[in-house]
Design a protein around this motif. Structure first.
Motif, PDB file in Angstrom:
ATOM      1  N   UNK A   6      -4.501   6.792   2.673  1.00 56.06           N
ATOM      2  CA  UNK A   6      -3.019   7.149   2.701  1.00 56.06           C
ATOM      3  C   UNK A   6      -2.862   5.262   2.755  1.00 56.06           C
ATOM      4  N   UNK A   7      -3.215   4.838   3.588  1.00 52.28           N
ATOM      5  CA  UNK A   7      -3.087   3.267   4.336  1.00 52.28           C
ATOM      6  C   UNK A   7      -3.898   2.544   2.968  1.00 52.28           C
ATOM      7  N   UNK A   8      -3.951   3.151   2.676  1.00 53.39           N
ATOM      8  CA  UNK A   8      -4.543   1.842   1.496  1.00 53.39           C
ATOM      9  C   UNK A   8      -4.290   1.991   0.541  1.00 53.39           C
ATOM     10  N   UNK A   9      -3.592   2.937  -0.082  1.00 50.79           N
ATOM     11  CA  UNK A   9      -2.916   3.047  -1.113  1.00 50.79           C
ATOM     12  C   UNK A   9      -1.222   2.672  -0.388  1.00 50.79           C
ATOM     13  N   UNK A  10      -0.699   3.140   0.492  1.00 52.03           N
ATOM     14  CA  UNK A  10       0.922   1.798   1.231  1.00 52.03           C
ATOM     15  C   UNK A  10       0.198   0.605   0.835  1.00 52.03           C
ATOM     16  N   UNK A  11      -0.722   0.193   1.171  1.00 53.59           N
ATOM     17  CA  UNK A  11      -1.082  -1.502   0.762  1.00 53.59           C
ATOM     18  C   UNK A  11      -1.308  -1.511  -0.107  1.00 53.59           C
ATOM     19  N   UNK A  12      -1.371  -1.588  -1.238  1.00 53.08           N
ATOM     20  CA  UNK A  12      -1.524  -1.831  -2.673  1.00 53.08           C
ATOM     21  C   UNK A  12      -0.640  -1.494  -2.870  1.00 53.08           C
ATOM     22  N   UNK A  13       0.404  -0.793  -2.848  1.00 50.87           N
ATOM     23  CA  UNK A  13       2.108  -0.781  -3.220  1.00 50.87           C
ATOM     24  C   UNK A  13       3.313  -2.119  -2.954  1.00 50.87           C
ATOM     25  N   UNK A  14       2.351  -2.590  -1.893  1.00 53.11           N
ATOM     26  CA  UNK A  14       3.578  -3.916  -1.262  1.00 53.11           C
ATOM     27  C   UNK A  14       3.811  -3.603  -0.020  1.00 53.11           C
TER      28      UNK A  14
END
Length: 417
Positions: free
Chosen positions: A391-399
């Motif tokens: 989930x953290x990777x996904x959020x970080x990728x979104x900005x």
């Protein structure tokens, strides 16, 4: 509806000495005998957690509900029904407080910081009676109970740590002393209480405690006079007989507060003539005053208002204001602590779910590796951290949301320590 939106909030709907006339407050007044039926009516209207506080200064409903607009509509309808008008007729004379403002208001009322006379000692007892009547009617649920207990604690702390309550008591004591100076033995005196405001009742109580044997009570609204007379073991007089009752009174305590003169110099002169000039001590406890100032020029009449008695009691305005500031400081501290504690409860369901989720994982891992604690704990950590890591990777990728999440993560697990 989200969990947060469905959380009950405190709402206060009412009319007090600032928003409504005494005449309207008298019509809205809910005595103890009528409180149960009124609370049943509120329950029928969908307010299952509510109490009614009815005093000379105010008539209020404190309710916990998920919809503050519904509370306002239903309380206005219930109060309007008592007056015999449509709810719209009360528009502009009722006020509303929600959430934190409602909590602060309830604390201030209970501590007597919202009264006509700051520190008036009857108010706490009146809130406790309202609490008991709500419990008896099964309308005091957990949310309302929590607010009340915290308000009682705040009021007790204010009484203990400040002198806010000494002023009214000193004024009443001064009235007793002045009555003794004029009449001597008070056991032979008759007191006439005109009106039902709290300060007048406090002075009358003090006179009775000092030995006065006979108390007459009258008020523009008979039901108010009857309620006060019942609590003080006095006799009720019709308000229309005020002129006649004055001639029987050695002490007159006026506490109406209608913004009109209740007791005139002409009425006092006529009463003294019937008494053959036997003096009358008059306490004007009304806010604003009920007694024509010219009464003090009538031979045989001795008029003292609250300011006069305060000076006799050596309680200055500066001391009162200092105590009030200290009391408000304590109240804000108590309100802040209460609201913080209640807000923290919002996180409890998520915390419980998290713990249950982790416990289920622990049990599953132990079942798979019952003989190897090292393998079990390594597997448990991997499983616990897998979903949050993805989930953290996904959020970080979104900005933009990542910075907030990272800050929260570091705070939750003390990663910077």
């Amino acid at each position: 509806m989200s969990r947060a939106a469905a959380t009950p909030r405190l709402t206060v709907i009412g009319a007090n000495h600032r928003s409504a006339s005494l005449s309207l407050r008298d019509q809205l007044f809910v005595d103890d005998a009528a409180a149960a039926d009124f609370l049943v009516d509120l329950k029928r209207r969908g307010l299952h957690e509510a109490l009614v506080l009815s005093t000379c200064d105010r008539v209020e409903v404190w309710a916990s509900h998920i919809d503050a607009d519904s509370v306002q509509d239903q309380v206005a309808a219930a109060l309007a029904a008592r007056v015999g008008v449509v709810a719209a007729a009360l528009s502009g004379q009722l006020y509303r407080h929600d959430g934190a403002d409602a909590v602060r208001h309830c604390f201030a009322v209970t501590a007597s910081l919202d009264s006509l006379i700051i520190g008036e000692p009857h108010v706490l007892g009146q809130v406790k009676v309202a609490h008991r009547l709500a419990r008896d009617s099964a309308t005091c649920g957990p949310e309302l109970e929590a607010v009340l207990q915290a308000a009682f604690t705040a009021a007790k702390r204010i009484r203990t740590e400040t002198v806010i309550g000494e002023g009214p008591v000193s004024i009443a004591a001064a009235a007793v002393q002045m009555a003794r100076d004029l009449h001597g033995d008070l056991s032979r005196c008759t007191v006439l209480l005109v009106g039902a405001a709290d300060m007048g009742e406090l002075v009358a109580e003090s006179l009775l405690a000092a030995g006065v044997a006979r108390l007459l009570v009258t008020a523009p609204r008979a039901s108010r006079a009857e309620a006060v007379a019942a609590s003080l073991n006095g006799n009720v007089m019709g308000f229309e007989t005020l002129r006649e009752a004055l001639a029987d009174a050695d002490v007159v305590v006026c506490s109406v507060g209608t913004r009109t003169i209740t007791l005139t110099a002409e009425m006092m002169s006529a009463a003294l003539k019937k008494r053959r000039r036997k003096p009358i001590f008059v306490v004007d406890a009304g806010i604003p005053g009920d007694v024509e100032p010219a009464v003090n020029r009538v031979d045989g009449a001795f008029l003292y208002d609250l300011g006069d008695l305060e000076r006799v009691a050596l309680e200055g305005r500066a001391g009162r204001e200092q105590a009030a500031r200290a009391a408000w400081g304590i109240l804000e501290d108590e309100v802040g602590g209460f609201l913080k504690g209640r807000a923290a409860r919002v996180a409890v369901p998520a915390i419980v779910s998290l713990r249950q989720h982790c416990e289920a994982m622990r049990e599953a891992v132990l079942a798979e590796h019952p003989a190897s604690p090292e393998d079990a704990t390594r597997l448990l950590l991997n499983r616990l951290l897998h979903a949050p890591s993805e989930a953290m990777k996904s959020v970080a990728a979104e900005g933009p949301e990542w910075q907030t999440m990272e800050k929260t993560l570091r705070k939750l697990f003390h990663l910077d320590e």
